[in-house]
Scaffold this motif. Structure first.
Motif, mmCIF file in Angstrom:
data_model
loop_
_atom_site.group_PDB
_atom_site.id
_atom_site.type_symbol
_atom_site.label_atom_id
_atom_site.label_comp_id
_atom_site.label_asym_id
_atom_site.label_seq_id
_atom_site.Cartn_x
_atom_site.Cartn_y
_atom_site.Cartn_z
ATOM 1 N N PHE A 12 0.816 -1.221 0.000
ATOM 2 C CA PHE A 12 0.000 0.000 0.000
ATOM 3 C C PHE A 12 0.851 1.272 0.000
ATOM 4 N N GLU B 35 -12.746 3.151 0.309
ATOM 5 C CA GLU B 35 -11.350 2.820 0.635
ATOM 6 C C GLU B 35 -10.591 4.082 1.042
ATOM 7 N N ASP C 212 -8.944 4.795 4.593
ATOM 8 C CA ASP C 212 -7.511 5.113 4.623
ATOM 9 C C ASP C 212 -7.237 6.339 5.496
ATOM 10 N N TYR D 96 -13.769 -3.317 9.427
ATOM 11 C CA TYR D 96 -13.148 -2.698 8.238
ATOM 12 C C TYR D 96 -13.638 -3.374 6.964
ATOM 13 N N GLY E 103 -7.497 -2.671 -0.685
ATOM 14 C CA GLY E 103 -7.641 -2.704 0.767
ATOM 15 C C GLY E 103 -8.569 -3.809 1.245
ATOM 16 N N PHE F 284 -3.487 2.577 5.142
ATOM 17 C CA PHE F 284 -3.349 1.123 5.102
ATOM 18 C C PHE F 284 -1.891 0.728 5.364
#
Ligand SMILES: *[C@@H]1O[C@H](CO)[C@@H](O)[C@H](O)[C@H]1NC(C)=O
Length: 206
Positions: free
Chosen positions: A75, A197, A201, A182, A129, A85
């Motif tokens: 990430f 996402e 994040d 999550y 993710g 992430f």
């Protein structure tokens, strides 16, 4: 009420653990060749079966740390650019390594022996993710299942079962809940996955 019960459990844990250690109660020690690898100076009633279980849990934690490290730097790539992430999985990697170290310290404290295993390389690509969070959730569920198995195998060695309860079992349950949330959050954005996402994040970065 809940706190009272917990305090009672912890006190009971310490008393039972101390009893087994100081009175050298028979906790099923096996006189095999492997047992001779134990450190005679401090070793007391530490069953080979339990030492092997704890070594397997070290393996599990080291593997998890390696997987999280791989995710963290996936990430961090310029074409992923998800710093939240990255940070979350890097911290997870360090925590898993700390878990392995705690197990190793415990084995030495009881005069057992440490046997590290070969570690397979994690997958190189994590897509997004959601994919990583789903993998982490499955992995943590497996780790928890194995910790419970070790807890069962250590039945009769209250010092080990209390160590596992204090250091691992609560934390694992909390972590599994967190990862589950999550996954749910990411799945909720069916039309615009990348917006979901992006928001997660941001949260993971704070
Ligand atoms: C170490 O743990 C991993 C992940 O749980 C497992 O796949 C592997 O078989 C284990 N290695 C050994 C030698 O037990």
């Amino acid at each position: 009420m809940k706190t009272g019960l917990l305090t009672f459990t912890l006190i009971a844990c310490s008393v039972l653990g101390a009893r087994a250690i100081f009175f050298g109660e028979d906790t099923g020690n096996v006189g095999t060749q492997k047992a001779q690898q134990q450190v005679p100076l401090v070793s007391q009633s530490f069953a080979v079966k339990v030492i092997n279980e704890l070594n397997d849990r070290i393996n599990g934690s080291v593997v998890a740390s390696y997987v999280y490290l791989s995710m963290a730097f996936w990430f961090d790539r310029a074409d992923m650019a998800l710093p939240g992430f990255h940070k979350y999985f890097l911290t997870a990697s360090h925590k898993a390594r700390d878990d392995a170290e705690a197990l190793m310290k415990y084995i030495n404290k009881r005069g057992g022996y440490i046997k590290l295993k070969n570690i397979k390389s994690p997958q190189a690509v994590w897509r997004d993710g959601l994919k990583a969070m789903e993998y982490a959730l499955g992995m943590e569920k497996d780790l928890n299942k194995n910790l419970l198995k070790t807890h069962g195998a250590a039945n009769g060695d209250p010092h080990v079962t209390c160590f596992l309860e204090d250091r691992f079992l609560d934390q694992k349950v909390d972590l599994i809940k967190e990862l589950g949330e999550y996954v749910t959050r990411l799945k909720r954005f069916t039309k615009d996955y990348h917006l979901g996402e992006y928001i997660l994040d941001k949260d993971l970065h704070d």
